[in-house]
Each structure stands twice: as C-alpha cells, then as structure tokens.
Design an enzyme around this catalytic site. Structure first.
Site, PDB file in Angstrom:
ATOM      1  CE1 TYR A  12      36.888 -44.898   3.609  1.00 31.53           C
ATOM      2  CE2 TYR A  12      38.405 -46.741   3.914  1.00 31.53           C
ATOM      3  CZ  TYR A  12      37.689 -45.903   3.083  1.00 31.53           C
ATOM      4  OH  TYR A  12      37.752 -46.070   1.730  1.00 31.53           O
ATOM      5  CG  HIS A  71      34.881 -43.458  -2.123  1.00 29.44           C
ATOM      6  ND1 HIS A  71      35.103 -43.115  -0.814  1.00 29.44           N
ATOM      7  CD2 HIS A  71      35.342 -44.728  -2.245  1.00 29.44           C
ATOM      8  CE1 HIS A  71      35.657 -44.126  -0.171  1.00 29.44           C
ATOM      9  NE2 HIS A  71      35.812 -45.110  -1.016  1.00 29.44           N
ATOM     10  CB  SER A 124      43.358 -48.471   1.591  1.00 33.57           C
ATOM     11  OG  SER A 124      42.125 -48.773   2.198  1.00 33.57           O
ATOM     12  CB  THR A 171      38.592 -41.678   3.032  1.00 31.14           C
ATOM     13  OG1 THR A 171      39.921 -41.704   2.509  1.00 31.14           O
ATOM     14  CG2 THR A 171      37.606 -41.749   1.890  1.00 31.14           C
ATOM     15  CE  LYS A 221      41.057 -40.545  -2.036  1.00 32.87           C
ATOM     16  NZ  LYS A 221      39.768 -41.174  -2.353  1.00 32.87           N
TER      17      LYS A 221
END
Length: 393
Positions: free
Chosen positions: A131, A279, A109, A157, A255
């Site tokens: 992100y 999520h 992440s 994502t 995602k």
C-alpha cells in the site's frame, strides 16, 4: 482431522470455517462494507452468466497452464494478498506451501502476519503487495526488503476509501493480544476449542502485528498502528504509481482497477498487469462486481498488459467465465481463507483442487483443449450484464 477432513466445495469450507472460528474472527473474514451490496454482487454476478456447451468432438487433453507476471502457473489461479491471517497459526506460510504444492503464485499482503522471508522461502513464486504507506524512503526500504527476500513481483493496491460501518455490525478486533484482550475474548475462544488448541499446540497466541511493515531497527507495528499510518499518508498520484514501478524495475501489478480510463492510465504508467478488483467488496459499497467491469477493460487494454480478476470467485467455472471474458487469470481471497480456517495447508490445497477440477470440467464441456482458446461465445451473457465504467461517452 479424522477421515472427513476433505470438503467438496468452497461453500462447505466456509461452513466449516464458521463452525471452527471464534465469531469475531469469522466476521472479520466475511468483511464487506455498509449494506454489503458489492460483496453480494461479486458472487451473484457469476451466477448470471451461463455456458454454451458442446456434446461431441470434445478434447481428451486440456491445457490449464499459463504465465502471469513472468511466473508459470499450473492453472490460471493466484493467491490474492489478504491481511492478518489469525485464522490458523501457520497463516500465510501454510497458504504459500499449499500454493507451491499446486504450482501457483502467492500474493503476500503488507499487512500479513508472517514475514516476507518465511513466505518466499515456502513459495519462490511470491509477489509482495504494497500500500502507499509512509514516505518514499520507507516505501523503498520495504520494497528492497521484499526484493532481498526473493519476491518475484510487486502488487500495488490502491482501491481503498476507508469506508467503515456494516449494517450487520463490525467485529471487535483488539489492538494486540495482551492479557486484557485475552480475557475479553476468552468466552469466544472457549466455544471454539479446536481453533484454540491449534494455537496452543503452536505455542503462541494469534499475532496481530504486521512484521512486513517494520522500520529498520524498530518493532513490528500493530495492525491498527499501521492502518493509522496508512490513513495519515498523503494519497498517491499516477506519477507516484510510475515512480514505484520504476523503483521496483520488475513485474508490477496495479490492483483495484474498475474503470477503462484508469486501466489506460495504468498502461501509461508502465505496469505489467492490472487486477480488476473492488477490494472484495470491502471498499466503496455499490461498486459493481469485477466480472461486470472486466469485458470493457479487457477490450481496451488486454492486448497491452496482463489483466487479472479478483472478487467473488468460488468455483472453477467462475474462473472459466472470467477467462472467456478476457482475464488472463484470477486471484482468490476468501475462498482460500475458508480452506485455511477449515483445515490449514491441506484445506488450502483442497480449495485449489476444487477450483482446478472445476476449470477442467468446464473446459471439457465447452470443447476447448486449452484455457487460451476460450472466447465470449462460450458464455451466455444476459442483456445489461456489462458495466462499462470510465468509457468515453
């Protein structure tokens, strides 16, 4: 850890995590939003699916291996990127080592507690997750840093609506672990001496900064500082998705897809793979479990791109159900976090061994010699199970 460090199910790993972690840290892992309908359905939906096993002529040899995003996997499970892992001092590096030891890929992440350089060194099969945070120049810098570190794929994502408020209460998480925060959380920490001792031995306190979001020449922002920037960034368009995919130029996963029309737009944007995901139930509560949305999405785009599933996987049999309904592999989040909390790297390896054993066992019972031979006929699907979201009426 003594002789009883091994656990036989993910549920047992979660029980041990609850015993070991301070209450607020454990609550942060449970997560969910609003009434927790989606978090519950993610797991419950798998239990509604059954198997149709055979009893003779079964296969003595079973091939569990596959390839996703150009990376060979020893069995069809990948590590899903999850945010700051203050559950263990080794955090994402321990997870990356465990994944490498079991021959699978690691998703890291942007909000992770360990830098991409350390994680990619621990597992050369690392996908970096991004992100849409900051301007395009910042996004490119972040992406190029991941490329230089050796990341083999990018995960974008997009499923986040900043929903907050949980009926059971949200944990109190400090901005950073300064003296004031340590005093406040001391009573919690004292009741969890083993967790505290792990960090004491490592000579550090839980790190709540995000080293992968450092700007050149700057310092790592706090989790909440980065979250604030994310909330303040204009929301991305499909053109932005295609732009980032082109900038990366390698394997690229989108995602958070739950609808057929979005899956088709993802194909048009040129992605390599999608993750059917909500999520982990931390987004819009009332969204169905990914396993319900998977069949329609796999039917629509499964022959054009790779389709993975993320959400609610707790057993190897869940993995097999997802594959039979059209997934190429699954991604796990909470399952490995419970393992990490319970017993560090060995705990993550333990979880992966549980899942692998469960995949093999289900494949044996179904009389399949390869995961690639699974079909919907292996599964008992109750009426009304599917949710065909975003299909033309």
């Amino acid at each position: 850890m003594g002789n009883n460090a091994w656990f036989e199910t993910v549920a047992e790993a979660q029980r041990r995590a609850k015993k070991r972690l301070p209450k607020s840290v454990y609550s942060a892992l449970v997560a969910g939003s609003e009434a927790g309908l989606t978090t519950d359905d993610n797991v419950k939906a798998f239990s509604e699916l059954g198997f149709a096993p055979h009893v003779a002529g079964l296969s003595d040899k079973r091939d569990l291996s596959t390839t996703v995003m150009g990376q060979p996997l020893s069995f069809p499970v990948m590590i899903s990127p999850t945010g700051v892992q203050a559950v263990h001092p080794d955090g994402e590096v321990a997870v990356a080592r465990a994944a490498a030891a079991r021959g699978i890929a690691m998703g890291l992440s942007s909000f992770a507690s360990k830098p991409i350089e350390e994680v990619a060194q621990a597992n050369p099969q690392t996908f970096f997750q991004m992100y849409w945070v900051g301007d395009r120049e910042t996004l490119v810098q972040r992406m190029e840093r991941a490329r230089a570190a050796g990341a083999t794929g990018l995960i974008m994502t997009l499923d986040w609506s900043f929903s907050n408020g949980r009926d059971w209460g949200s944990p109190s998480i400090p901005e950073k672990m300064d003296l004031k925060a340590m005093m406040k959380f001391a009573p919690e920490g004292i009741t969890r001496p083993k967790w505290l001792m792990d960090f004491a031995k490592a000579g550090r306190v839980p790190d709540l900064t995000t080293p992968n979001l450092i700007r050149p020449g700057g310092e790592a922002p706090t989790f909440f500082g980065a979250y604030g920037e994310w909330m303040g960034t204009p929301l991305p368009t499909w053109e932005d998705v295609q732009w980032l995919r082109e900038q990366w130029g390698g394997p690229f996963m989108l995602k958070g897809v739950m609808r057929v029309d979005d899956a088709k737009r993802a194909v048009d944007a040129g992605v390599t793979a999608i993750s059917v995901s909500n999520h982990g139930g931390n987004n819009l509560d009332g969204t169905p479990a990914p396993i319900r949305a998977l069949p329609a999405i796999a039917d629509a785009v499964g022959d054009q791109i790779e389709v993975t599933l993320d959400g609610g996987v707790r057993r190897g049999s869940d993995v097999v159900k997802a594959l039979a309904l059209g997934a190429d592999a699954v991604m796990i989040g909470r399952a490995y976090l419970w393992g990490l909390s319970a017993n560090g790297q060995a705990g993550v390896e333990n979880v992966l061994d549980i899942l692998r054993g469960g995949v093999d066992s289900a494949l044996l019972g179904l009389g399949r010699s390869s995961i690639h031979d699974l079909t919907p006929s292996d599964i008992v699907i109750p009426p009304g199970f599917r949710r065909d979201l975003g299909t033309e009426s």
